[in-house]
Scaffold this motif. Structure first.
Motif, PDB file in Angstrom:
ATOM      1  N   ASP A 107       0.823  -1.210   0.000  1.00 18.84           N
ATOM      2  CA  ASP A 107       0.000   0.000   0.000  1.00 18.84           C
ATOM      3  C   ASP A 107       0.856   1.259   0.000  1.00 18.84           C
ATOM      4  O   ASP A 107       0.562   2.228  -0.709  1.00 18.84           O
ATOM      5  CB  ASP A 107      -0.930   0.012   1.222  1.00 18.84           C
ATOM      6  CG  ASP A 107      -2.160  -0.863   1.031  1.00 18.84           C
ATOM      7  OD1 ASP A 107      -2.432  -1.265  -0.124  1.00 18.84           O
ATOM      8  OD2 ASP A 107      -2.843  -1.149   2.027  1.00 18.84           O
ATOM      9  N   MET A 108       1.925   1.263   0.799  1.00 13.99           N
ATOM     10  CA  MET A 108       2.782   2.453   0.850  1.00 13.99           C
ATOM     11  C   MET A 108       3.495   2.662  -0.477  1.00 13.99           C
ATOM     12  O   MET A 108       3.666   3.808  -0.930  1.00 13.99           O
ATOM     13  CB  MET A 108       3.768   2.347   2.008  1.00 13.99           C
ATOM     14  CG  MET A 108       3.120   2.587   3.359  1.00 13.99           C
ATOM     15  SD  MET A 108       4.300   2.792   4.719  1.00 13.99           S
ATOM     16  CE  MET A 108       4.747   1.086   5.012  1.00 13.99           C
ATOM     17  N   ALA A 109       3.897   1.578  -1.124  1.00 17.59           N
ATOM     18  CA  ALA A 109       4.513   1.708  -2.450  1.00 17.59           C
ATOM     19  C   ALA A 109       3.500   2.258  -3.452  1.00 17.59           C
ATOM     20  O   ALA A 109       3.842   3.102  -4.295  1.00 17.59           O
ATOM     21  CB  ALA A 109       5.048   0.354  -2.909  1.00 17.59           C
ATOM     22  N   SER A 110       2.250   1.806  -3.356  1.00 12.49           N
ATOM     23  CA  SER A 110       1.200   2.336  -4.232  1.00 12.49           C
ATOM     24  C   SER A 110       0.931   3.805  -3.950  1.00 12.49           C
ATOM     25  O   SER A 110       0.620   4.570  -4.873  1.00 12.49           O
ATOM     26  CB  SER A 110      -0.089   1.519  -4.054  1.00 12.49           C
ATOM     27  OG  SER A 110       0.090   0.192  -4.490  1.00 12.49           O
ATOM     28  N   ASP A 111       1.051   4.208  -2.679  1.00 10.78           N
ATOM     29  CA  ASP A 111       0.895   5.623  -2.331  1.00 10.78           C
ATOM     30  C   ASP A 111       1.965   6.473  -3.019  1.00 10.78           C
ATOM     31  O   ASP A 111       1.680   7.560  -3.540  1.00 10.78           O
ATOM     32  CB  ASP A 111       0.996   5.815  -0.819  1.00 10.78           C
ATOM     33  CG  ASP A 111      -0.183   5.220  -0.062  1.00 10.78           C
ATOM     34  OD1 ASP A 111      -1.222   4.920  -0.691  1.00 10.78           O
ATOM     35  OD2 ASP A 111      -0.061   5.049   1.163  1.00 10.78           O
ATOM     36  N   VAL A 112       3.205   5.975  -3.003  1.00  6.30           N
ATOM     37  CA  VAL A 112       4.305   6.702  -3.658  1.00  6.30           C
ATOM     38  C   VAL A 112       4.012   6.843  -5.142  1.00  6.30           C
ATOM     39  O   VAL A 112       4.162   7.930  -5.729  1.00  6.30           O
ATOM     40  CB  VAL A 112       5.646   5.976  -3.440  1.00  6.30           C
ATOM     41  CG1 VAL A 112       6.754   6.652  -4.252  1.00  6.30           C
ATOM     42  CG2 VAL A 112       6.013   5.954  -1.964  1.00  6.30           C
ATOM     43  N   MET A 131      12.774   2.095   6.691  1.00  6.48           N
ATOM     44  CA  MET A 131      11.456   1.708   6.200  1.00  6.48           C
ATOM     45  C   MET A 131      11.238   2.183   4.773  1.00  6.48           C
ATOM     46  O   MET A 131      10.663   1.482   3.937  1.00  6.48           O
ATOM     47  CB  MET A 131      10.365   2.274   7.112  1.00  6.48           C
ATOM     48  CG  MET A 131       8.946   1.933   6.666  1.00  6.48           C
ATOM     49  SD  MET A 131       7.656   2.831   7.588  1.00  6.48           S
ATOM     50  CE  MET A 131       7.774   4.455   6.804  1.00  6.48           C
ATOM     51  N   GLY A 132      11.705   3.399   4.488  1.00  7.88           N
ATOM     52  CA  GLY A 132      11.574   3.947   3.139  1.00  7.88           C
ATOM     53  C   GLY A 132      12.314   3.122   2.104  1.00  7.88           C
ATOM     54  O   GLY A 132      11.897   3.050   0.944  1.00  7.88           O
ATOM     55  N   GLY A 133      13.403   2.479   2.517  1.00  8.44           N
ATOM     56  CA  GLY A 133      14.124   1.599   1.610  1.00  8.44           C
ATOM     57  C   GLY A 133      13.317   0.353   1.286  1.00  8.44           C
ATOM     58  O   GLY A 133      13.301  -0.110   0.140  1.00  8.44           O
ATOM     59  N   SER A 134      12.620  -0.184   2.282  1.00  7.13           N
ATOM     60  CA  SER A 134      11.751  -1.343   2.041  1.00  7.13           C
ATOM     61  C   SER A 134      10.599  -0.958   1.120  1.00  7.13           C
ATOM     62  O   SER A 134      10.213  -1.726   0.228  1.00  7.13           O
ATOM     63  CB  SER A 134      11.222  -1.891   3.369  1.00  7.13           C
ATOM     64  OG  SER A 134      12.281  -2.378   4.169  1.00  7.13           O
ATOM     65  N   VAL A 135      10.041   0.237   1.324  1.00  7.37           N
ATOM     66  CA  VAL A 135       8.987   0.723   0.426  1.00  7.37           C
ATOM     67  C   VAL A 135       9.536   0.870  -0.992  1.00  7.37           C
ATOM     68  O   VAL A 135       8.857   0.527  -1.973  1.00  7.37           O
ATOM     69  CB  VAL A 135       8.426   2.068   0.930  1.00  7.37           C
ATOM     70  CG1 VAL A 135       7.421   2.643  -0.074  1.00  7.37           C
ATOM     71  CG2 VAL A 135       7.755   1.899   2.288  1.00  7.37           C
ATOM     72  N   ALA A 136      10.767   1.346  -1.110  1.00 11.84           N
ATOM     73  CA  ALA A 136      11.378   1.525  -2.425  1.00 11.84           C
ATOM     74  C   ALA A 136      11.580   0.182  -3.128  1.00 11.84           C
ATOM     75  O   ALA A 136      11.344   0.057  -4.336  1.00 11.84           O
ATOM     76  CB  ALA A 136      12.713   2.256  -2.285  1.00 11.84           C
ATOM     77  N   TYR A 137      12.016  -0.828  -2.389  1.00  9.47           N
ATOM     78  CA  TYR A 137      12.124  -2.176  -2.966  1.00  9.47           C
ATOM     79  C   TYR A 137      10.760  -2.645  -3.468  1.00  9.47           C
ATOM     80  O   TYR A 137      10.637  -3.196  -4.571  1.00  9.47           O
ATOM     81  CB  TYR A 137      12.633  -3.163  -1.911  1.00  9.47           C
ATOM     82  CG  TYR A 137      14.127  -3.320  -1.815  1.00  9.47           C
ATOM     83  CD1 TYR A 137      14.907  -3.608  -2.946  1.00  9.47           C
ATOM     84  CD2 TYR A 137      14.772  -3.227  -0.582  1.00  9.47           C
ATOM     85  CE1 TYR A 137      16.278  -3.788  -2.845  1.00  9.47           C
ATOM     86  CE2 TYR A 137      16.147  -3.398  -0.469  1.00  9.47           C
ATOM     87  CZ  TYR A 137      16.900  -3.679  -1.603  1.00  9.47           C
ATOM     88  OH  TYR A 137      18.255  -3.852  -1.506  1.00  9.47           O
ATOM     89  N   ASN A 148      13.966   4.661 -12.234  1.00  8.31           N
ATOM     90  CA  ASN A 148      15.156   4.701 -13.090  1.00  8.31           C
ATOM     91  C   ASN A 148      16.353   4.100 -12.368  1.00  8.31           C
ATOM     92  O   ASN A 148      16.920   3.103 -12.803  1.00  8.31           O
ATOM     93  CB  ASN A 148      15.452   6.143 -13.519  1.00  8.31           C
ATOM     94  CG  ASN A 148      14.333   6.726 -14.357  1.00  8.31           C
ATOM     95  OD1 ASN A 148      13.709   6.029 -15.161  1.00  8.31           O
ATOM     96  ND2 ASN A 148      14.050   8.006 -14.168  1.00  8.31           N
ATOM     97  N   LYS A 149      16.742   4.731 -11.286  1.00  9.45           N
ATOM     98  CA  LYS A 149      17.801   4.210 -10.427  1.00  9.45           C
ATOM     99  C   LYS A 149      17.273   4.146  -9.006  1.00  9.45           C
ATOM    100  O   LYS A 149      16.431   4.964  -8.612  1.00  9.45           O
ATOM    101  CB  LYS A 149      19.056   5.097 -10.488  1.00  9.45           C
ATOM    102  CG  LYS A 149      19.800   5.017 -11.809  1.00  9.45           C
ATOM    103  CD  LYS A 149      21.106   5.817 -11.760  1.00  9.45           C
ATOM    104  CE  LYS A 149      21.895   5.647 -13.057  1.00  9.45           C
ATOM    105  NZ  LYS A 149      23.188   6.376 -13.008  1.00  9.45           N
ATOM    106  N   LEU A 150      17.785   3.188  -8.246  1.00  9.70           N
ATOM    107  CA  LEU A 150      17.286   2.947  -6.899  1.00  9.70           C
ATOM    108  C   LEU A 150      18.441   3.028  -5.909  1.00  9.70           C
ATOM    109  O   LEU A 150      19.487   2.411  -6.126  1.00  9.70           O
ATOM    110  CB  LEU A 150      16.644   1.559  -6.833  1.00  9.70           C
ATOM    111  CG  LEU A 150      16.064   1.096  -5.493  1.00  9.70           C
ATOM    112  CD1 LEU A 150      14.877   1.968  -5.100  1.00  9.70           C
ATOM    113  CD2 LEU A 150      15.635  -0.366  -5.586  1.00  9.70           C
ATOM    114  N   VAL A 151      18.251   3.792  -4.829  1.00  8.83           N
ATOM    115  CA  VAL A 151      19.238   3.876  -3.751  1.00  8.83           C
ATOM    116  C   VAL A 151      18.592   3.398  -2.460  1.00  8.83           C
ATOM    117  O   VAL A 151      17.566   3.931  -2.036  1.00  8.83           O
ATOM    118  CB  VAL A 151      19.778   5.311  -3.572  1.00  8.83           C
ATOM    119  CG1 VAL A 151      20.802   5.347  -2.432  1.00  8.83           C
ATOM    120  CG2 VAL A 151      20.405   5.818  -4.867  1.00  8.83           C
ATOM    121  N   ILE A 152      19.192   2.389  -1.855  1.00  8.73           N
ATOM    122  CA  ILE A 152      18.692   1.815  -0.612  1.00  8.73           C
ATOM    123  C   ILE A 152      19.701   2.113   0.495  1.00  8.73           C
ATOM    124  O   ILE A 152      20.853   1.681   0.428  1.00  8.73           O
ATOM    125  CB  ILE A 152      18.513   0.284  -0.744  1.00  8.73           C
ATOM    126  CG1 ILE A 152      17.563  -0.060  -1.898  1.00  8.73           C
ATOM    127  CG2 ILE A 152      18.043  -0.305   0.580  1.00  8.73           C
ATOM    128  CD1 ILE A 152      16.145   0.377  -1.698  1.00  8.73           C
TER     129      ILE A 152
END
Length: 291
Positions: A107-112, A131-137, A148-152
């Motif tokens: 849900d949080m990823a869908s919110d983003v 937590m934001g890194g888990s949402v980004a994954y 495009n690019k992902l930073v965890i």
């Protein structure tokens, strides 16, 4: 008496983590004002966002119990010199109102993604901490074309990516521990409804204590370049972290094969909280990877 002492001692790691988090980050207030801010109506809630600068979009996702200013206050002024920085506050965090909707990563990823749609951003570089890194994954798994690019930064895609003492601390956190804490003060300062504090903390403690696993196979399917930044003592299991990097194509001998497009940075002498305070180090890694 012995059982009470033992129970009290078991809560100390959780209390120390939360208080350290907020005491340290409170001193790092945001240093610039957004060019734009507002609320995006997505998935039945209104998600708060701030926009800084111009250029290629860069989305910032904060850690648990945090807000934009606490997590990104020192980085935004520098990043926004060359990028359009979009910072988001997750459900119940910062200016985004509490919702009875169960907190979960999809849900949080869908919110983003919903905020990106609202701001007419087709794709962006994504940076997530904790937590934001888990949402980004989760976001790149659900909607790979949006990233495009992902930073965890100091995060994982599965709960077993944390050391046992971290996951055990999450399990014993209780709202009453933080009634007069910097965490509560930070919430009261900007939350749209301060009466939701107890419900928010109960919801969050249930969320952070819940096991999750997005799947090794899904991580192996990621085609976007990924930069993983971790403190050498930030609570992540480094054996699992090495496995993650291998799933992303790293961990090879680059003298005998092309250098992987995904990178891994282990910052020495840093914990989960202190890593985020290393502004210059983080900026150097981000600018080099994202350019």
């Amino acid at each position: 008496m012995k059982s009470e002492t033992k129970g009290s001692d078991s809560l100390k790691p959780a209390l120390i983590i939360a208080l350290l988090f907020f005491t340290v980050f409170q001193s790092k207030g945001q240093q610039s004002k957004p060019a734009e801010s507002g609320y995006a109506p997505v998935n039945g809630i209104k998600v708060y966002y701030e926009v800084y600068g111009e250029g290629k979009p860069l989305v910032l996702l904060h850690g648990a119990f945090m807000n934009i200013a606490m997590n990104w206050g020192q980085l935004i002024p520098e990043l926004s010199k060359t990028r359009k920085v979009i910072a988001i506050e997750m459900q119940g965090h910062g200016h985004t109102q509490y919702s009875d909707r169960k907190l979960d990563l999809p849900d949080m990823a869908s919110d983003v993604e919903g905020v990106m749609n609202y701001l007419k951003v087709d794709s962006a570089d994504i940076v997530g901490y904790s937590m934001g890194g888990s949402v980004a994954y989760q976001l790149i798994i659900q909607s790979p074309k949006r990233v495009n690019k992902l930073v965890i930064i100091s995060s994982t895609y599965k709960s077993t990516g944390w050391l046992p003492q971290v996951t055990n601390a999450f399990k014993v956190m209780k709202p009453e521990l933080f009634a007069n804490s910097p965490m509560k003060a930070a919430y009261d300062a900007i939350a749209p409804d301060k009466t939701k504090w107890t419900k928010f903390t109960e919801q969050m403690f249930a969320f952070v204590a819940s096991p999750f696993d997005m799947g090794d196979s899904n991580i192996a399917k990621i085609t976007s370049p990924v930069l993983i930044i971790s403190g050498d003592n930030d609570g992540l299991d480094k054996i699992e972290l090495a496995k993650t990097y291998q799933l992303l194509g790293g961990g090879i001998s680059a003298d005998m094969a092309p250098m992987p497009k995904s990178h891994l940075a282990i910052v020495p002498s840093q914990g989960h909280v202190s890593l985020m305070m290393q502004t210059k180090i983080l900026l150097d890694y981000l600018e080099d990877f994202l350019k």
